[in-house]
Design a protein around this motif. Sequence first.
Motif, PDB file in Angstrom:
ATOM      1  N   ALA A  48       0.800  -1.226   0.000  1.00 29.18           N
ATOM      2  CA  ALA A  48       0.000   0.000   0.000  1.00 29.18           C
ATOM      3  C   ALA A  48       0.832   1.274   0.000  1.00 29.18           C
ATOM      4  O   ALA A  48       0.303   2.351  -0.278  1.00 29.18           O
ATOM      5  CB  ALA A  48      -0.934   0.009   1.207  1.00 29.18           C
ATOM      6  N   THR A  49       2.112   1.172   0.306  1.00 26.68           N
ATOM      7  CA  THR A  49       2.939   2.371   0.404  1.00 26.68           C
ATOM      8  C   THR A  49       4.170   2.232  -0.487  1.00 26.68           C
ATOM      9  O   THR A  49       4.576   1.123  -0.819  1.00 26.68           O
ATOM     10  CB  THR A  49       3.420   2.601   1.856  1.00 26.68           C
ATOM     11  OG1 THR A  49       4.285   1.523   2.241  1.00 26.68           O
ATOM     12  CG2 THR A  49       2.254   2.697   2.822  1.00 26.68           C
ATOM     13  N   PRO A  50       4.779   3.356  -0.826  1.00 21.88           N
ATOM     14  CA  PRO A  50       6.017   3.292  -1.610  1.00 21.88           C
ATOM     15  C   PRO A  50       7.257   3.134  -0.727  1.00 21.88           C
ATOM     16  O   PRO A  50       8.369   3.362  -1.173  1.00 21.88           O
ATOM     17  CB  PRO A  50       6.024   4.653  -2.329  1.00 21.88           C
ATOM     18  CG  PRO A  50       5.321   5.562  -1.384  1.00 21.88           C
ATOM     19  CD  PRO A  50       4.260   4.722  -0.718  1.00 21.88           C
ATOM     20  N   SER A  65      12.516   0.640   5.423  1.00 26.12           N
ATOM     21  CA  SER A  65      11.531   1.423   6.152  1.00 26.12           C
ATOM     22  C   SER A  65      10.440   0.535   6.753  1.00 26.12           C
ATOM     23  O   SER A  65      10.052   0.704   7.914  1.00 26.12           O
ATOM     24  CB  SER A  65      10.913   2.471   5.222  1.00 26.12           C
ATOM     25  OG  SER A  65       9.876   3.162   5.873  1.00 26.12           O
ATOM     26  N   VAL A  66       9.939  -0.408   5.959  1.00 22.31           N
ATOM     27  CA  VAL A  66       8.917  -1.325   6.461  1.00 22.31           C
ATOM     28  C   VAL A  66       9.498  -2.201   7.561  1.00 22.31           C
ATOM     29  O   VAL A  66       8.843  -2.450   8.583  1.00 22.31           O
ATOM     30  CB  VAL A  66       8.340  -2.191   5.313  1.00 22.31           C
ATOM     31  CG1 VAL A  66       7.344  -3.207   5.835  1.00 22.31           C
ATOM     32  CG2 VAL A  66       7.688  -1.299   4.260  1.00 22.31           C
TER      33      VAL A  66
END
Length: 126
Positions: free
Chosen positions: A42-44, A49-50
């Motif tokens: 859902a995110t770039p 980062s994840v």
Amino acid sequence: MRKATFMGLCDELAHTLWRKDMSLRAALMVEKQVAIAVWKLATPDSYRSVANQFGVGKSTVGIMLMQVCRAINRILLRRTVTLGNVHDIVPGFGQMAFPNCGGAIDGTHIPILAPAHLASEYINRK
């Protein structure tokens, strides 16, 4: 995504994603596996980062993403996405200059004449 939707997704995938704890490390809960995959899709955000967001390693993010996507494909895809009769669909797309095409997802533009007082509500996002 609503919590009920998320929990329903986890319930559907639990049988495939559940892992047994090992002697050296505890297995990730199904909810965390699904959350990692949904967040990444859902995110770039980058894998790093994840990984920082969920307190796991970058390689774990990649593994969870693949496992959850594979489980969704194996368990949910046939119930969610259905194809019609391909023998009828392909010739229809061929007549519209799309040979060997069996369907289209997203990207359909429908011209709408917006009311003058609500024109900002009818902006095409593409």
